[in-house]
Design an enzyme around this catalytic site. Structure first.
Site, PDB file in Angstrom:
ATOM      1  N   ARG A  99       0.834  -1.207   0.000  1.00 24.98           N
ATOM      2  CA  ARG A  99       0.000   0.000   0.000  1.00 24.98           C
ATOM      3  C   ARG A  99       0.863   1.249   0.000  1.00 24.98           C
ATOM      4  O   ARG A  99       1.790   1.368   0.798  1.00 24.98           O
ATOM      5  CB  ARG A  99      -0.922  -0.008   1.217  1.00 24.98           C
ATOM      6  N   ARG A 111       1.343   1.582  10.414  1.00 26.15           N
ATOM      7  CA  ARG A 111       1.036   1.940   9.025  1.00 26.15           C
ATOM      8  C   ARG A 111       2.284   1.808   8.186  1.00 26.15           C
ATOM      9  O   ARG A 111       3.186   2.633   8.258  1.00 26.15           O
ATOM     10  CB  ARG A 111       0.506   3.378   8.980  1.00 26.15           C
ATOM     11  N   GLU A 143      -7.536  -0.395  14.305  1.00 25.28           N
ATOM     12  CA  GLU A 143      -8.204  -1.293  13.359  1.00 25.28           C
ATOM     13  C   GLU A 143      -7.270  -2.433  12.945  1.00 25.28           C
ATOM     14  O   GLU A 143      -6.145  -2.204  12.508  1.00 25.28           O
ATOM     15  CB  GLU A 143      -8.629  -0.497  12.123  1.00 25.28           C
ATOM     16  N   SER A 164     -11.378  -5.877   8.818  1.00 26.69           N
ATOM     17  CA  SER A 164     -12.470  -5.167   8.164  1.00 26.69           C
ATOM     18  C   SER A 164     -13.304  -6.157   7.370  1.00 26.69           C
ATOM     19  O   SER A 164     -12.792  -6.830   6.480  1.00 26.69           O
ATOM     20  CB  SER A 164     -11.874  -4.101   7.247  1.00 26.69           C
ATOM     21  N   ARG A 176       0.848  -5.778  11.913  1.00 22.25           N
ATOM     22  CA  ARG A 176       0.027  -4.898  12.746  1.00 22.25           C
ATOM     23  C   ARG A 176      -0.530  -5.626  13.974  1.00 22.25           C
ATOM     24  O   ARG A 176      -0.571  -5.070  15.075  1.00 22.25           O
ATOM     25  CB  ARG A 176      -1.119  -4.286  11.950  1.00 22.25           C
TER      26      ARG A 176
END
Length: 469
Positions: free
Chosen positions: A292, A307, A391, A394, A436
């Site tokens: 990403r 991130r 988070e 999802s 993460r």
RNA sequence: GGAGCGGUGGCAGAGCGGUUGAAUGCGCCGGAUUCGAAAUCCGGUUCGGCUUUCGGGUCGACGGGGGUUCGAAUCCCCCCUGCUCCGCCA
């Protein structure tokens, strides 16, 4: 992609849906272009029908005449040739008109398709309306026995928490400077036990999905063609977020893109296929490296493992018949698998109902799962972090939005015979994204001396090791 | 990287300029036969767009895109893709 027919019938539904998601596609223009195109097409079809009729009559005649021509004498030849030429000349005007209409239609299409692809799937009515993540609604919360949500980490555990960054430094789990040296900002190197723990959680996640939840494990490409990105709904909207391999510039036929999730490869599997209803539902799980660009996130979460540009993720997808109740049930099931996983790891977490403004184009409904990360959040006056949810998962419910783009259909084959081919419904959800997930793992399992206990379920995947440090 | 051969309906596989949306087989659906089933026999069975008085009408699609032609699955060009052989790498 939404159904153009449905849009024609009820444009307001899509205008309202887009507004709820904070999108404003130019639906008026689309409807106008669609109207124009259909009118040009029917005009053209009338001409084509006439042309077909004519050529059906003249075709065999020409064939006959050409046959005669071969055996004819010179006098006859001229006459026959004249007849053939006359027949041949007849459709010329029509052909011109048809070609002209073709050009007009072709002119409308790029804009039409561009708008069509950008129209979001309207959110479901039971999704709360809101502007962005600040309007998401907590729907449930879980913590292992002994954890009191009303108390701080220190009050719960009896000592002040270290952040995962501190813990990683203490035990040489991650080498940030060298990651940055090799690959730039937001890069890292997992080292020693850090890498082992990363592998352990991924393996545990994929084993659980495969052995207990009935998913088929897959390895899929992470370097894909543009069609796969468009088909899965990430493009054109998310073009900025994907790394672009410019192969065409160096002589290759087409460019490639690095996927940000295994969902792209898994959903691409059955692109352009007509599936047998008896095969459904398809339940796939993959572990893949995800890339990403994090464009637009400059300055946000710059430290640590939160991130980053590259990570590994176990992802689950389900493809099933077009049935809202079944989709809703799968959605719950998929979240259940994750909750069980998190519970088995003893990680406090909550489910967040995402509001309409936080959904993105392709979802009718999305629920995030957030783990408690004691090292995040604002600091108390003494410098101790107060903890915050982050988070980690999802879960998306997409109806046929994605399968329509992918042209993935099935034949309903009930006892009453075969119905029309129908676009499938699809869903996806994270199982575990690492590193993460190492943040809550390390921070929740830290001990007063800074050592980290290995969660029981991961011990077998750590070759029996029970502690780091 | 070089050479050669392919890509056709859910699948396999014919057709290689003239009515062909496409033989044949498998699969699937319906029927006959049977107490029932298997086998056998008969019939049906591509996908999509537009339109419809819901009976249908019509157009498009033989990997994708262009071209030649009165007419293209069939000929030509470009691209994608699979296989075989050679070279290179592991």
């Amino acid at each position: 992609m939404i159904d153009l027919k449905a849009l024609r019938e009820n444009p307001q539904r899509f205008i309202d849906g887009a507004a709820k998601k904070n999108y404003a596609p130019d639906i008026d223009t689309l409807l106008k272009l669609d109207e124009q195109r259909r009118s040009l097409m029917s005009e053209q079809e009338t001409l084509k029908a006439a042309q077909n009729k004519l050529s059906k009559e003249t075709g065999p005649k020409i064939g006959q005449l050409m046959g005669k021509l071969k055996s004819a004498n010179d006098d006859e030849k001229a006459a026959i040739q004249g007849e053939v030429d006359a027949i041949k000349a007849a459709p010329a005007k029509m052909k011109e008109q048809i070609t002209a209409l073709d050009a007009q239609i072709a002119q409308l299409e790029p804009k039409l398709n561009e708008i069509l692809l950008s129209i979001p799937l309207p959110p479901d009515d039971d999704v709360p309306v809101g502007k962005g993540s600040e309007d998401n609604v907590e729907i449930s919360k879980w913590a292992p026995e002994g954890w009191d949500w009303g108390k701080s980490f220190e009050q719960n555990k009896g000592f002040k928490p270290r952040t995962h960054i501190e813990l990683c430094a203490m035990h040489n789990l991650v080498d940030f400077p060298r990651g940055v040296k090799i690959a730039g900002s937001r890069s890292y190197v997992l080292t020693g036990d850090g890498m082992r723990l990363h592998q352990a959680i991924l393996r545990y996640a994929i084993d659980t999905m495969t052995n207990e939840n009935g998913f088929t494990p897959m390895s899929v490409p992470v370097l894909v063609r543009e069609e796969a990105m468009v088909g899965t709904g990430f493009f054109p909207g998310g073009r900025d977020q994907a790394y672009h391999i410019n192969e065409s510039e160096r002589g290759g036929g087409y460019d490639m893109f690095l996927t940000g999730t295994g969902e792209v490869g898994l959903m691409g599997l059955h692109q352009d296929e007509i599936l047998d209803e008896a095969q459904l539902p398809l339940k796939y799980v993959t572990v893949s490296t995800c890339f990403r660009r994090e464009a637009g996130a400059a300055g946000k979460d710059t430290a640590g493992l939160y991130r980053i540009h590259q990570f590994d993720k176990v992802e689950q997808v389900i493809i099933d018949v077009a049935d809202e109740q079944k989709s809703r049930q799968h959605h719950k099931d998929m979240m259940g698998f994750v909750e069980n996983l998190l519970k088995s790891l003893g990680l406090p977490h909550r489910l967040l109902q995402c509001c309409t403004g936080d959904l993105g184009v392709k979802n009718a409904d999305m629920i995030d799962i957030e783990c408690w990360m004691p090292g995040r959040g604002e600091e108390a006056p003494d410098g101790t972090p107060m903890g915050e949810f982050g988070e980690t998962h999802s879960a998306s419910r997409l109806y046929d939005y994605q399968c329509r783009r992918l042209n993935m259909r099935y034949r309903p084959g009930g006892e009453n015979g075969k119905g029309p081919t129908t676009f499938c419904h699809s869903l996806n959800n994270t199982v575990a994204a690492s590193p993460r997930i190492l943040i809550p793992l390390l921070e929740m399992y830290q001990n007063e001396d800074g050592s980290v206990t290995i969660p029981e379920k991961l011990v077998p995947y750590m070759n029996g090791q029970t502690k780091i440090g």
